[in-house]
Scaffold this motif. Structure first.
Motif, PDB file in Angstrom:
ATOM      1  N   UNK A 209     -41.254   8.095  -5.304  1.00  0.00           N
ATOM      2  CA  UNK A 209     -41.434   7.771  -3.888  1.00  0.00           C
ATOM      3  C   UNK A 209     -40.686   8.707  -2.953  1.00  0.00           C
ATOM      4  N   UNK A 210     -39.831   9.578  -3.488  1.00  0.00           N
ATOM      5  CA  UNK A 210     -39.099  10.527  -2.653  1.00  0.00           C
ATOM      6  C   UNK A 210     -38.081   9.892  -1.731  1.00  0.00           C
ATOM      7  N   UNK A 211     -37.615   8.691  -2.090  1.00  0.00           N
ATOM      8  CA  UNK A 211     -36.641   7.968  -1.266  1.00  0.00           C
ATOM      9  C   UNK A 211     -35.243   8.201  -1.851  1.00  0.00           C
ATOM     10  N   UNK A 212     -34.601   9.293  -1.444  1.00  0.00           N
ATOM     11  CA  UNK A 212     -33.314   9.655  -2.023  1.00  0.00           C
ATOM     12  C   UNK A 212     -32.222   8.629  -1.724  1.00  0.00           C
ATOM     13  N   UNK A 213     -31.996   8.227  -0.453  1.00  0.00           N
ATOM     14  CA  UNK A 213     -30.929   7.246  -0.189  1.00  0.00           C
ATOM     15  C   UNK A 213     -31.176   5.904  -0.889  1.00  0.00           C
ATOM     16  N   UNK A 214     -32.402   5.396  -0.795  1.00  0.00           N
ATOM     17  CA  UNK A 214     -32.703   4.113  -1.415  1.00  0.00           C
ATOM     18  C   UNK A 214     -32.610   4.177  -2.923  1.00  0.00           C
ATOM     19  N   UNK A 215     -33.094   5.273  -3.503  1.00  0.00           N
ATOM     20  CA  UNK A 215     -33.023   5.422  -4.950  1.00  0.00           C
ATOM     21  C   UNK A 215     -31.598   5.530  -5.444  1.00  0.00           C
ATOM     22  N   UNK A 216     -30.780   6.295  -4.730  1.00  0.00           N
ATOM     23  CA  UNK A 216     -29.384   6.431  -5.138  1.00  0.00           C
ATOM     24  C   UNK A 216     -28.643   5.104  -5.045  1.00  0.00           C
ATOM     25  N   UNK A 217     -28.874   4.361  -3.987  1.00  0.00           N
ATOM     26  CA  UNK A 217     -28.198   3.069  -3.824  1.00  0.00           C
ATOM     27  C   UNK A 217     -28.522   2.157  -4.994  1.00  0.00           C
ATOM     28  N   UNK A 218     -29.803   2.083  -5.353  1.00  0.00           N
ATOM     29  CA  UNK A 218     -30.204   1.196  -6.444  1.00  0.00           C
ATOM     30  C   UNK A 218     -29.647   1.668  -7.789  1.00  0.00           C
TER      31      UNK A 218
END
Length: 225
Positions: A137-146
């Motif tokens: 999904x290219x969601x770096x902040x959201x992916x890192x948080x999870x």
């Protein structure tokens, strides 16, 4: 019992040696797993797959775990807390096979099981859903948080081998998407843990992550890693 002793969550030393022993027992373990599936013995399947999931997925045998779990879960999963870990193991096995949609399905089922028992999601559910955000999904902040939530849960659980492996995997994905600072730190931590554990599989993942990080800034170091 043999699977737990050689590959279970308490294993925190001489991982390579234990891996070789487990490989020597692979035919017997597969027979035991098949027997448990044929007998519809969910408890035995859950216990065996929980002990084996890390190494078997590394060896490319994640499909066997996924097939066993799906056979006893049978696609109609009561949303009970006791199934949350098994569903997370099914998700991890699917992810290791590149079956992202199937991994997402079992993550969702695992989350429902956890919710029904008033528990937080299983650590690897956080990891898989975080990696999906990072990569798909290219969601770096959201992916890192999870992913960081999942890693923290694994670290606090005391499952050191799993933590080192998942950290190295996370570092690799971060390097691919361009977050070199966090990737470098995660790679270095995983590298130290892998050496401490005697775990060459995780060591290779961490070295690859370091190589990816260095590709543009230091090609020689990247090649050496």
């Amino acid at each position: 019992r043999v699977a737990e002793e050689l590959a279970g969550p308490a294993v925190c030393a001489d991982v390579d040696g234990r891996s070789r022993q487990l490989a020597a027992e692979a035919a017997n373990v597969r027979l035991a797993l098949d027997y448990a599936v044929n007998a519809n013995d969910r408890s035995a399947v859950f216990d065996l797959t929980a002990a084996l999931v890390d190494l078997w997925c590394l060896w490319g045998w994640g499909g066997a775990i996924l097939n066993a779990l799906e056979a006893v879960l049978d696609g109609d999963v009561p949303e009970e807390p006791c199934h949350a870990d098994a569903c997370a193991d099914a998700a991890w096995s699917a992810w290791s096979q590149g079956r992202h949609a199937r991994a997402m399905h079992w993550c969702e089922v695992s989350e429902r099981c956890s919710t029904s028992g008033g528990q937080p999601p299983v650590a690897r559910v956080h990891m898989i859903l975080g990696l999906v955000r990072l990569i798909d999904q290219g969601d770096l902040p959201g992916g890192m948080t999870r992913c960081e939530q999942g890693l923290d849960l694994v670290r606090r659980s005391g499952h050191l081998r799993r933590y080192a492996h998942d950290l190295a995997l996370y570092a690799t994905y971060l390097a691919v998407v361009g977050n070199t600072d966090r990737s470098s730190a995660a790679s270095a931590e995983s590298l130290a843990l892998a050496r401490q554990l005697g775990d060459r599989h995780t060591l290779s993942l961490a070295l690859n992550a370091l190589g990816y990080v260095s590709i543009t800034s230091d090609p020689d170091r990247a090649r050496a890693s």
